[in-house]
Write a protein that holds these residues in place. Structure first.
Motif, short mmCIF file in Angstrom:
data_model
loop_
_atom_site.label_atom_id
_atom_site.label_comp_id
_atom_site.label_asym_id
_atom_site.label_seq_id
_atom_site.Cartn_x
_atom_site.Cartn_y
_atom_site.Cartn_z
N ILE A 223 0.81 -1.22 0.00
CA ILE A 223 0.00 0.00 0.00
C ILE A 223 0.84 1.27 0.00
CG2 ILE A 223 -2.01 -1.06 1.04
CD1 ILE A 223 0.21 1.03 3.23
N LEU A 224 2.14 1.19 -0.04
CA LEU A 224 2.97 2.39 -0.01
C LEU A 224 2.82 3.18 -1.31
CD1 LEU A 224 6.33 1.30 1.68
CD2 LEU A 224 4.45 2.63 2.66
N PRO A 225 2.60 4.48 -1.24
CA PRO A 225 2.52 5.29 -2.46
C PRO A 225 3.90 5.53 -3.04
CG PRO A 225 2.31 6.69 -0.53
CD PRO A 225 2.37 5.28 -0.02
N PRO A 226 3.97 5.99 -4.29
CA PRO A 226 5.28 6.32 -4.88
C PRO A 226 5.95 7.46 -4.11
CG PRO A 226 3.59 6.18 -6.57
CD PRO A 226 2.88 6.15 -5.27
N GLN A 227 7.27 7.54 -4.25
CA GLN A 227 8.07 8.58 -3.60
C GLN A 227 7.96 8.52 -2.09
OE1 GLN A 227 10.20 10.81 -5.16
NE2 GLN A 227 9.77 9.63 -7.01
N LEU A 228 7.80 7.31 -1.53
CA LEU A 228 7.77 7.13 -0.08
C LEU A 228 8.51 5.85 0.27
CD1 LEU A 228 6.85 7.91 2.76
CD2 LEU A 228 4.73 6.65 2.35
N GLU A 229 9.44 5.97 1.20
CA GLU A 229 10.20 4.83 1.68
C GLU A 229 10.05 4.72 3.19
OE1 GLU A 229 14.23 5.34 0.51
OE2 GLU A 229 13.86 5.01 -1.63
N VAL A 230 9.87 3.49 3.68
CA VAL A 230 9.75 3.22 5.11
C VAL A 230 10.91 2.31 5.51
CG1 VAL A 230 8.32 2.24 6.95
CG2 VAL A 230 7.25 3.50 5.07
N VAL A 231 11.65 2.74 6.51
CA VAL A 231 12.79 1.98 7.02
C VAL A 231 12.45 1.53 8.43
CG1 VAL A 231 15.25 2.04 7.56
CG2 VAL A 231 14.38 3.30 5.58
N GLY A 232 12.67 0.25 8.72
CA GLY A 232 12.37 -0.28 10.04
C GLY A 232 13.56 -0.18 10.99
N TYR A 233 13.26 -0.04 12.26
CA TYR A 233 14.27 0.01 13.31
C TYR A 233 13.77 -0.86 14.47
CZ TYR A 233 16.67 1.65 17.53
OH TYR A 233 17.36 1.72 18.72
N THR A 234 14.64 -1.72 14.99
CA THR A 234 14.31 -2.59 16.12
C THR A 234 15.28 -2.30 17.26
OG1 THR A 234 13.60 -4.29 14.57
CG2 THR A 234 13.93 -4.97 16.86
N ALA A 235 14.71 -2.11 18.46
CA ALA A 235 15.55 -1.81 19.62
C ALA A 235 16.45 -3.00 19.95
CB ALA A 235 14.67 -1.46 20.82
N HIS A 236 17.62 -2.69 20.49
CA HIS A 236 18.59 -3.72 20.82
C HIS A 236 18.34 -4.27 22.22
CE1 HIS A 236 20.85 -2.93 17.20
NE2 HIS A 236 20.89 -1.64 17.49
N TYR A 237 18.92 -5.40 22.45
CA TYR A 237 18.89 -5.99 23.79
C TYR A 237 19.67 -5.07 24.74
CZ TYR A 237 19.62 -9.41 27.50
OH TYR A 237 19.65 -10.07 28.72
N PRO A 238 19.20 -4.83 25.93
CA PRO A 238 18.15 -5.53 26.69
C PRO A 238 16.78 -4.89 26.62
CG PRO A 238 19.40 -4.16 28.18
CD PRO A 238 19.96 -3.90 26.81
N ALA A 239 16.36 -4.37 25.49
CA ALA A 239 15.01 -3.84 25.36
C ALA A 239 14.00 -4.97 25.55
CB ALA A 239 14.85 -3.20 23.99
N PRO A 240 12.83 -4.71 26.13
CA PRO A 240 11.83 -5.76 26.34
C PRO A 240 11.29 -6.28 25.02
CG PRO A 240 10.91 -3.60 26.86
CD PRO A 240 12.37 -3.39 26.62
N THR A 241 10.81 -7.49 25.02
CA THR A 241 10.25 -8.10 23.80
C THR A 241 8.83 -7.61 23.52
OG1 THR A 241 9.51 -10.00 25.13
CG2 THR A 241 11.67 -10.17 24.06
N ALA A 242 8.21 -6.94 24.45
CA ALA A 242 6.86 -6.37 24.27
C ALA A 242 6.72 -5.19 25.22
CB ALA A 242 5.78 -7.41 24.52
#
Length: 464
Positions: A223-242
């Motif tokens: 569903i992403l429109p043109p000219q749009l980029e989404v980059v994911g970031y995940t927290a590192h350990y020891p961040a909680p899993t939820a």
């Protein structure tokens, strides 16, 4: 009494002289009026000269224009086609124009003039042929031509002029103007100018669960429109899993802030030149407000993004939560956002985000386990029965296509129509941020979200 009049006479007033009026007397016009016109009893600009007599009369009033025979302002009896007989006050050649600087003789009659016959009054109408007939100007107010009740109707010109022939009507939609194409009310489409680079949004997962980040990115890809980029970031350990509890949210906030500060730009406006930051946690996560204080780019959470989108799509919205704790937290968040009037309620599926995410990835066929499908469908039907016309999938773990499809199938009408919207919270957050980036508006730095870096360093706290 003197035989002459005094030099100052009141304009239009009766003559104070008792001299009997002669049968006919000519009075030469004065060449010096000193910029002011004085009208005598017979409409001529006059001033008495020494040695002359002014006849006394009782008709000292201004002569209306209609007594000149109804002619135009340029009428002159001296021009071809003119006649002195049209003017009841003049025996010889005379013009209606200004008499300043003229010295021709003016004959004064003994008896008052006879009033000319009344001229017929013509209706002021802007229709064809009527202006030439009545001499009306083109600036007359047009009458209504639509025949609507309560509006003045146009006078039929044939009543005033029997041989009147109306002009052809060339309006679109009429018989004579049917061939002329009607003008479209729509303009030509406009497009955005080409950009040097696409807009980039950083999707921040404040947990250390990489599978959750991949699930959200997978649901966004179609569903992403043109000219749009989404980059994911995940927290590192020891961040909680939820981030189910307040402690989880506090720990993840501190860890993510420290980690993102390593990638901040030199001016401190954003993280690695991203145009916006999205916190993927369906709660009032303190990370949202901390990022707004630290950076200038727009920052929102998936909870508030989905609330605003749902409010624009329907009159009442409902939220499908994960656990009972999450249900209470969601109720408080809606109340604090000021949208409680449009809130139909919240129903939980009594499953943690980790359980929902695990159940969606266990089955290789892509279908949810029957138990998860039943719980999602049951919560959706209850909210619709309460009056909700828009449902929000109230967890980032419910962003998978399988969970959203289960909610849509549960509220489908018997004839196959789907009259209730189902909003993906992650998708709504991305689209809201994309709109803010397109508007080019940053986070306001005047009040609560004013930069905290200078004040913290002034206190000697350089830990970030």
């Amino acid at each position: 009494m003197s035989d002459t009049h005094p030099s100052s006479l009141r304009p239009g007033g009766p003559s104070p002289s008792n001299t009997p009026r002669p049968e006919s007397q000519t009075i030469p016009h004065s060449e010096n009026m000193q910029g002011r016109q004085q009208f005598s009893a017979y409409g001529a600009n006059q001033e008495q000269q020494p040695g002359q007599q002014m006849p006394g009369d009782n008709y000292g009033r201004r002569i209306p224009q209609s007594m000149y025979g109804g002619q135009g302002p340029d009428f002159n009896v001296e021009t071809p086609g003119g006649s002195a007989g049209n003017n009841a006050f003049v025996d010889g050649p005379r013009s209606r124009s200004s008499t300043i600087g003229q010295s021709y003789p003016i004959t004064v009659e003994q008896s008052p003039p006879a009033m000319p016959s009344m001229q017929p009054l013509f209706a002021q109408h802007s229709g064809p042929g009527l202006q030439s007939m009545a001499g009306a100007s083109s600036g007359s107010r047009p009458a209504s031509q639509h025949g609507q009740p309560g509006r003045s109707q146009a006078m039929n010109p044939s009543v005033l002029q029997p041989n009147f022939q109306p002009g052809s009507n060339t309006r679109p939609g009429t018989a004579s103007g049917a061939q002329s194409a009607s003008k479209s009310p729509f303009t030509t489409p406009i497009t955005s100018p080409p950009r040097s680079r696409p807009s980039q949004i950083l999707l921040i997962n404040p947990t250390s669960n990489v599978a959750l980040t991949n699930t959200m990115l997978g649901s966004l890809r179609p569903i992403l429109p043109p000219q749009l980029e989404v980059v994911g970031y995940t927290a590192h350990y020891p961040a909680p899993t939820a981030t189910e509890t307040t402690v989880d949210q506090a720990l993840s906030t501190e860890l993510v802030l420290r980690d993102l500060a390593k990638y901040a730009t030199n001016n401190g406006e954003t993280v690695q030149n991203f145009d916006a930051l999205l916190v993927a946690s369906f709660s009032q996560h303190p990370l949202i407000y901390a990022l707004r204080e630290s950076y200038d780019v727009p920052v929102i959470g998936i909870l508030e993004g989905s609330l605003y989108v749902s409010r624009m799509l329907g009159a009442r919205f409902g939220i499908i939560a994960t656990t009972n704790r999450h249900k209470v937290q969601t109720d408080d968040a809606v109340h604090m956002s000021g949208l409680e009037h449009y809130y139909a309620g919240c129903e939980s599926v009594h499953m943690s985000p980790m359980e929902i995410l695990a159940s969606a990835s266990v089955n290789q066929s892509g279908a949810l386990p029957e138990e998860v499908t039943k719980r999602v469908a049951h919560a959706a039907r209850i909210l619709v029965s309460r009056g909700a016309d828009t449902l929000i999938m109230g967890s980032e773990s419910m962003s998978s296509l399988e969970v959203i499809r289960a909610a849509k199938d549960a509220i489908r009408e018997e004839d196959g129509r789907r009259t209730v919207n189902v909003v993906d919270c992650v998708e709504a957050g991305v689209m809201c941020l994309n709109a803010l980036v397109g508007m080019g508006v940053p986070t306001s730095k005047k009040g609560v979200y004013r930069g905290e870096r200078d004040g913290r360093r002034a206190r000697g706290q350089n830990w970030l």
